[in-house]
Design an enzyme around this catalytic site. Structure first.
Site, PDB file in Angstrom:
ATOM      1  N   LYS A 155     -30.164  48.391 -29.439  1.00 59.75           N
ATOM      2  CA  LYS A 155     -31.055  49.528 -29.689  1.00 59.75           C
ATOM      3  C   LYS A 155     -30.249  50.717 -30.183  1.00 59.75           C
ATOM      4  O   LYS A 155     -29.551  51.384 -29.423  1.00 59.75           O
ATOM      5  CB  LYS A 155     -31.820  49.951 -28.429  1.00 59.75           C
ATOM      6  CG  LYS A 155     -33.002  50.844 -28.814  1.00 59.75           C
ATOM      7  CD  LYS A 155     -33.466  51.781 -27.739  1.00 59.75           C
ATOM      8  CE  LYS A 155     -32.762  53.105 -27.706  1.00 59.75           C
ATOM      9  NZ  LYS A 155     -32.848  53.928 -28.925  1.00 59.75           N
ATOM     10  N   GLU A 230     -20.604  54.247 -20.913  1.00 58.22           N
ATOM     11  CA  GLU A 230     -19.622  55.108 -21.596  1.00 58.22           C
ATOM     12  C   GLU A 230     -20.337  56.430 -21.823  1.00 58.22           C
ATOM     13  O   GLU A 230     -21.248  56.504 -22.660  1.00 58.22           O
ATOM     14  CB  GLU A 230     -19.221  54.507 -22.948  1.00 58.22           C
ATOM     15  CG  GLU A 230     -18.606  53.127 -22.876  1.00 58.22           C
ATOM     16  CD  GLU A 230     -17.170  53.135 -22.403  1.00 58.22           C
ATOM     17  OE1 GLU A 230     -16.622  54.214 -22.123  1.00 58.22           O
ATOM     18  OE2 GLU A 230     -16.598  52.037 -22.294  1.00 58.22           O
ATOM     19  N   CYS A 264     -17.430  61.907 -28.023  1.00 57.63           N
ATOM     20  CA  CYS A 264     -17.258  61.905 -26.567  1.00 57.63           C
ATOM     21  C   CYS A 264     -15.811  62.185 -26.185  1.00 57.63           C
ATOM     22  O   CYS A 264     -15.538  62.684 -25.103  1.00 57.63           O
ATOM     23  CB  CYS A 264     -17.706  60.570 -26.004  1.00 57.63           C
ATOM     24  SG  CYS A 264     -16.883  59.187 -26.783  1.00 57.63           S
ATOM     25  N   GLU A 357     -19.958  69.736 -21.711  1.00 51.71           N
ATOM     26  CA  GLU A 357     -19.738  69.098 -23.014  1.00 51.71           C
ATOM     27  C   GLU A 357     -20.527  69.880 -24.067  1.00 51.71           C
ATOM     28  O   GLU A 357     -21.726  70.108 -23.908  1.00 51.71           O
ATOM     29  CB  GLU A 357     -20.237  67.653 -22.948  1.00 51.71           C
ATOM     30  CG  GLU A 357     -19.945  66.865 -24.200  1.00 51.71           C
ATOM     31  CD  GLU A 357     -20.361  65.395 -24.061  1.00 51.71           C
ATOM     32  OE1 GLU A 357     -21.462  65.118 -23.572  1.00 51.71           O
ATOM     33  OE2 GLU A 357     -19.559  64.538 -24.474  1.00 51.71           O
TER      34      GLU A 357
HETATM   35  P1  NAD Z   1     -28.381  59.961 -25.372  1.00 53.92           P
HETATM   36  O1  NAD Z   1     -27.962  59.653 -23.982  1.00 53.92           O
HETATM   37  O2  NAD Z   1     -29.446  60.963 -25.584  1.00 53.92           O
HETATM   38  O3  NAD Z   1     -28.898  58.625 -26.086  1.00 53.92           O
HETATM   39  C1  NAD Z   1     -28.097  57.474 -26.175  1.00 53.92           C
HETATM   40  C2  NAD Z   1     -28.999  56.264 -26.371  1.00 53.92           C
HETATM   41  O4  NAD Z   1     -29.802  56.091 -25.202  1.00 53.92           O
HETATM   42  C3  NAD Z   1     -29.984  56.395 -27.541  1.00 53.92           C
HETATM   43  O5  NAD Z   1     -30.114  55.138 -28.169  1.00 53.92           O
HETATM   44  C4  NAD Z   1     -31.270  56.784 -26.850  1.00 53.92           C
HETATM   45  O6  NAD Z   1     -32.419  56.427 -27.571  1.00 53.92           O
HETATM   46  C5  NAD Z   1     -31.164  55.975 -25.563  1.00 53.92           C
HETATM   47  N1  NAD Z   1     -31.980  56.478 -24.452  1.00 53.92           N
HETATM   48  C6  NAD Z   1     -32.402  57.750 -24.219  1.00 53.92           C
HETATM   49  N2  NAD Z   1     -33.148  57.795 -23.099  1.00 53.92           N
HETATM   50  C7  NAD Z   1     -33.177  56.535 -22.608  1.00 53.92           C
HETATM   51  C8  NAD Z   1     -33.778  55.944 -21.451  1.00 53.92           C
HETATM   52  N3  NAD Z   1     -34.476  56.656 -20.574  1.00 53.92           N
HETATM   53  N4  NAD Z   1     -33.591  54.629 -21.237  1.00 53.92           N
HETATM   54  C9  NAD Z   1     -32.868  53.875 -22.097  1.00 53.92           C
HETATM   55  N5  NAD Z   1     -32.294  54.373 -23.217  1.00 53.92           N
HETATM   56  C10 NAD Z   1     -32.439  55.691 -23.454  1.00 53.92           C
HETATM   57  O7  NAD Z   1     -27.051  60.322 -26.125  1.00 53.92           O
HETATM   58  P2  NAD Z   1     -26.883  60.816 -27.625  1.00 53.92           P
HETATM   59  O8  NAD Z   1     -27.416  62.204 -27.692  1.00 53.92           O
HETATM   60  O9  NAD Z   1     -27.408  59.789 -28.577  1.00 53.92           O
HETATM   61  O10 NAD Z   1     -25.300  60.808 -27.757  1.00 53.92           O
HETATM   62  C11 NAD Z   1     -24.516  61.850 -27.306  1.00 53.92           C
HETATM   63  C12 NAD Z   1     -23.897  61.553 -25.954  1.00 53.92           C
HETATM   64  O11 NAD Z   1     -23.240  60.290 -25.980  1.00 53.92           O
HETATM   65  C13 NAD Z   1     -22.843  62.553 -25.563  1.00 53.92           C
HETATM   66  O12 NAD Z   1     -22.996  62.938 -24.221  1.00 53.92           O
HETATM   67  C14 NAD Z   1     -21.547  61.776 -25.717  1.00 53.92           C
HETATM   68  O13 NAD Z   1     -20.484  62.240 -24.942  1.00 53.92           O
HETATM   69  C15 NAD Z   1     -21.958  60.406 -25.383  1.00 53.92           C
HETATM   70  N6  NAD Z   1     -21.027  59.440 -25.977  1.00 53.92           N
HETATM   71  C16 NAD Z   1     -20.157  58.787 -25.161  1.00 53.92           C
HETATM   72  C17 NAD Z   1     -19.235  57.897 -25.702  1.00 53.92           C
HETATM   73  C18 NAD Z   1     -18.258  57.154 -24.836  1.00 53.92           C
HETATM   74  O14 NAD Z   1     -17.746  56.146 -25.283  1.00 53.92           O
HETATM   75  N7  NAD Z   1     -17.971  57.595 -23.632  1.00 53.92           N
HETATM   76  C19 NAD Z   1     -19.209  57.671 -27.073  1.00 53.92           C
HETATM   77  C20 NAD Z   1     -20.117  58.356 -27.868  1.00 53.92           C
HETATM   78  C21 NAD Z   1     -21.029  59.235 -27.295  1.00 53.92           C
END
Ligand code: NAD
Length: 454
Positions: A155, A230, A264, A357
């Site tokens: 997804k 992650e 991240c 962040e």
């Molecule tokens: P997000 O958490 O909003 O969304 C990530 C994914 O989760 C998307 O596909 C979203 O549609 C899905 N999602 C959202 N709500 C959900 C739910 N209730 N149940 C299941 N899936 C759900 O994150 P984002 O805004 O897309 O990305 C930014 C964040 O990701 C930042 O906090 C960043 O630090 C983190 N990030 C972490 C890493 C790592 O490897 N540690 C890498 C990249 C990004």
């Protein structure tokens, strides 16, 4: 028939594409396809599965430029960066194409017979990824999951579904059997949530925000799913007075303004030994002012726009807290979610920008007194994902690297991720590791078998 998902190009704010919006029914269908494909995929000989992954590498290489362009336009990232990221995705499949033939077990001495372990695939795994490195992060999960014999439902984030959808097509073109890779492009609140709750899904591998990670861990608990998370970060770039300051300052911008700070691993806190603070700030400003912000498709561009208007508003809110602005660069006017690279500093330790962040191009500079203070300051965070240490004193570098509570650290370098080394967080940056030789462990179960010889 699902309704439409409009995909916006962040550099222009125009509609880039329209794709069907998946919902819970599409997730259920995808899981059913993955379930149907699992027995045959699992039963393949290791060399046959490896061969499939190698064929996938060939097809991805043929489409490297197409995928890079798609990613650059959909995520607003500089084309040079996008090429590198797709290159890493391909490299990840190449690396794990060797894994099916290296899923080793152990023999264990016991009484009355022989005991040994084997690795079994989990079954259907749900892969939920964010918008900042769409296909690269998907590859970190897909490659070891497939190598270990699982079938997958991917997804992508609703803002950046295009490279994942294209990947699904290319996987079929490469000859992967129907149902082994399934892509559902839809909102997290419906599509992602259903994947987390679905009783036939054995594991969720998630990359995204700490907040959503919490709800995924809670949701997955209902069906005792395996989960790897992650999550976010607030990584420290620690610069000691005895460092090569010129080099540290030259590399610091890449470590926080790369991908417009939507990383991240962004070292969004630069901790500088107080005795060299003024000199380091002057050098840093010189390098940040040289960052070329603009059209992602221009090969000279180093920083593109943010992903969305909402992300820009969230980043801009950090400028309203009254922290001293040491430098503010420039960004294009007009359409596009632009934000100028910004240095705040010296900022107080309890400032919001020092603790939360940002996920945008703002860096906070904080002075420290000595080695112990640097470690305490670096560890004064709910996160522990990445970080850098700059010093010419090798022993000090190693002491600090051991003392900082962070999953990935680099010494005299700003890099975090390598296909061959484990990647993941301490504390609220998540749990589980991706990449490296052991990532297949996270997509398989250990089975212990005892064979009586009596
Ligand atoms: P997000 O958490 O909003 O969304 C990530 C994914 O989760 C998307 O596909 C979203 O549609 C899905 N999602 C959202 N709500 C959900 C739910 N209730 N149940 C299941 N899936 C759900 O994150 P984002 O805004 O897309 O990305 C930014 C964040 O990701 C930042 O906090 C960043 O630090 C983190 N990030 C972490 C890493 C790592 O490897 N540690 C890498 C990249 C990004």
């Amino acid at each position: 028939m699902p309704d439409a998902l409009q995909v916006i190009e962040p550099a222009t704010e125009a509609v880039l594409d329209t794709v069907p919006r998946a919902g819970t029914a599409e997730v259920d269908e995808a899981v059913a396809r993955a379930r149907g494909a699992f027995p045959a995929w699992r039963a393949l000989t290791p060399s046959a599965r490896a061969e499939h992954l190698r064929a996938l590498v060939v097809v991805l290489e043929e489409h490297h430029e197409e995928l890079a362009l798609l990613e650059a336009r959909n995520a607003g990232k500089p084309i040079g960066d996008a090429r590198g990221e797709i290159g890493m995705a391909i490299e990840t499949f190449r690396y794990y194409s060797a894994a099916p033939e290296r899923l080793l077990g152990e023999t264990i001495p016991v009484a009355g017979g022989e005991a040994f372990t084997v690795r079994e695939p989990l079954g259907i795994v749900g892969l939920i990824v964010p918008w900042n490195f769409p296909l690269t992060i998907a590859a970190w999960k897909l490659a070891p999951a497939l190598a270990a014999g699982n079938t997958t439902v991917l997804k992508p984030a609703e803002l950046t579904p295009l490279s994942a959808i294209r990947f699904g097509e290319l996987a079929l073109e490469a000859g992967l059997p129907e149902g082994v890779v399934n892509v559902v492009a839809g909102p997290g609140s419906t599509c992602g949530k259903r994947l987390v709750e679905h009783p036939d899904v054995a594991k969720i591998a998630f990359t995204g925000s700490t907040e959503v990670g919490r709800s995924i861990a809670a949701g997955a608990a209902q069906t005792i799913k395996r989960v790897t998370l992650e999550l976010g970060g607030k990584s420290a770039n620690i610069v000691f007075a005895d460092a090569d300051l010129e080099r540290a300052a030259a590399q610091a911008p890449g470590a926080v303004f790369g991908n417009a700070g939507q990383d991240c691993c962004a070292r969004s806190r630069i901790l500088v030994e107080a005795s060299v603070l003024d000199r380091f700030m002057a050098l840093l400003e010189e390098h940040v002012s040289a960052i070329r912000v603009g059209d992602p498709l221009d090969p000279d561009t180093q920083m593109g726009p943010l992903i969305s208007a909402a992300q820009r508003a969230s980043v801009a809110s950090f400028l309203e807290d009254g922290d001293p602005v040491a430098f503010r660069g420039s960004a294009p006017d007009g359409a596009g979610y632009w934000f100028a690279p910004t240095i705040l500093g010296p900022v107080a330790r309890d400032a919001r920008v020092a603790r939360e962040e940002v996920f945008g191009p703002i860096v906070a500079v904080l002075p420290f007194a000595d080695e112990a203070d640097a470690v305490a300051l670096a560890n004064d965070s709910i996160y522990g994902l990445s970080g850098s240490i700059w010093t010419r004193d090798g022993a000090k570098a190693l002491r600090v690297a051991r003392a900082v509570d962070s999953g990935v650290l680099s010494i005299n370098s700003n890099t975090s991720v390598r296909v061959a080394t484990p990647f993941g967080g301490f504390k609220q940056s998540g749990y589980g590791r991706e990449l490296g030789p052991h990532a297949t462990d996270a997509y398989s179960e250990v089975k212990s078998i005892y064979f009586s010889t009596s």
